[in-house]
Write a protein that holds these residues in place. Sequence first.
Motif, PDB file in Angstrom:
ATOM      1  N   GLU A 151       0.801  -1.221   0.000  1.00  0.00           N
ATOM      2  CA  GLU A 151       0.000   0.000   0.000  1.00  0.00           C
ATOM      3  C   GLU A 151       0.837   1.276   0.000  1.00  0.00           C
ATOM      4  O   GLU A 151       0.476   2.246  -0.652  1.00  0.00           O
ATOM      5  CB  GLU A 151      -0.934   0.003   1.209  1.00  0.00           C
ATOM      6  N   CYS A 152       1.939   1.290   0.762  1.00  0.00           N
ATOM      7  CA  CYS A 152       2.708   2.537   0.843  1.00  0.00           C
ATOM      8  C   CYS A 152       4.214   2.326   0.749  1.00  0.00           C
ATOM      9  O   CYS A 152       4.985   3.245   1.016  1.00  0.00           O
ATOM     10  CB  CYS A 152       2.359   3.306   2.117  1.00  0.00           C
ATOM     11  N   GLY A 153       4.645   1.117   0.388  1.00  0.00           N
ATOM     12  CA  GLY A 153       6.067   0.877   0.193  1.00  0.00           C
ATOM     13  C   GLY A 153       6.876   0.858   1.469  1.00  0.00           C
ATOM     14  O   GLY A 153       8.054   1.236   1.474  1.00  0.00           O
ATOM     15  N   ALA A 154       6.279   0.405   2.578  1.00  0.00           N
ATOM     16  CA  ALA A 154       6.986   0.369   3.861  1.00  0.00           C
ATOM     17  C   ALA A 154       8.024  -0.747   3.880  1.00  0.00           C
ATOM     18  O   ALA A 154       7.825  -1.811   3.287  1.00  0.00           O
ATOM     19  CB  ALA A 154       5.999   0.172   5.003  1.00  0.00           C
ATOM     20  N   ASP A 155       9.128  -0.504   4.583  1.00  0.00           N
ATOM     21  CA  ASP A 155      10.181  -1.507   4.766  1.00  0.00           C
ATOM     22  C   ASP A 155      10.075  -2.217   6.110  1.00  0.00           C
ATOM     23  O   ASP A 155      10.518  -3.354   6.250  1.00  0.00           O
ATOM     24  CB  ASP A 155      11.559  -0.852   4.663  1.00  0.00           C
ATOM     25  N   LEU A 156       9.532  -1.531   7.103  1.00  0.00           N
ATOM     26  CA  LEU A 156       9.330  -2.095   8.435  1.00  0.00           C
ATOM     27  C   LEU A 156       8.001  -1.578   8.971  1.00  0.00           C
ATOM     28  O   LEU A 156       7.470  -0.573   8.473  1.00  0.00           O
ATOM     29  CB  LEU A 156      10.448  -1.694   9.410  1.00  0.00           C
ATOM     30  N   CYS A 157       7.497  -2.248  10.001  1.00  0.00           N
ATOM     31  CA  CYS A 157       6.282  -1.742  10.644  1.00  0.00           C
ATOM     32  C   CYS A 157       6.276  -2.140  12.112  1.00  0.00           C
ATOM     33  O   CYS A 157       6.934  -3.105  12.517  1.00  0.00           O
ATOM     34  CB  CYS A 157       5.022  -2.242   9.945  1.00  0.00           C
ATOM     35  N   SER A 158       5.537  -1.379  12.899  1.00  0.00           N
ATOM     36  CA  SER A 158       5.364  -1.694  14.316  1.00  0.00           C
ATOM     37  C   SER A 158       3.994  -1.215  14.758  1.00  0.00           C
ATOM     38  O   SER A 158       3.452  -0.254  14.208  1.00  0.00           O
ATOM     39  CB  SER A 158       6.451  -1.029  15.174  1.00  0.00           C
TER      40      SER A 158
END
Length: 265
Positions: free
Chosen positions: A55-62
């Motif tokens: 959806e937004c090209g994230a590399d990491l998430c928390s």
Amino acid sequence: MGSSSACLDRMARGRAVWRPHQGGTRMMPEALADLILTLGEPGFGPALMRFLGRECGADLCSVFVIEGDSARVLVAESADPEASAFARIASLRYAQRYWRRDTSAVTALGRAHRAMQVLKRPAQGIRDIDYRHECYTEGAVLERLSLYRAGAPGIIANAYRARDTGPFPPAALRAFAARAPVLHAALLRHARLVPVAAPADPLAGLSPREAQVARLTAAGEDQPRIAQALGLAPHSVITYRRRAYAKLGVADRHQLRRLLETGAG
């Protein structure tokens, strides 16, 4: 918000189909289906990472659940397996040491009207040097997109871009904001389905031998001493250590020690 939660319930039971708002960007059906199907399950974190990556090209998430003055980690994931240890360590540090020092989070969650907020923040804009170093610089994290929603419990959800990837483009922020209501509904439902447990042993997923070798390695023992202490051949120590590193997502003794120290906090 109530309509998003109700729709999420119906989709989880197979009784509704997601349709984007008129004029909005069409949501990835596979990514949303992954989230729905893994609610309350161990696979929810990886599914969320895939969702935010698409959806937004994230590399990491928390994701953090805020209850009173305490925070607990709900999700800590990385699209790159080599960065998974940093994602877990940085998230634990944030929950244990830094979330109350995060002015954006404290301000957003302290608002009485409990409106959902979506903000973009570059790492260089974080003035707290220790917080910036331990949660951003060490992992080469460039910036984050955050969803904040006060309540019982409060929710903080973050998507991050690595320095090598570059900043989030404007379209990524728009996509993240557009998905915020259904994303929050999914996170809240998942948080309520996952029981609050005592801090887990970071080595719980290892075999007994792998855990023994990992603990002695983190304590500073070298290969010959570990082999002697456990009655193993030196090459067996190497094998157990390699397997432990792979399962834990760490690359060396220093990352292993940080994982154990943070996980025990």
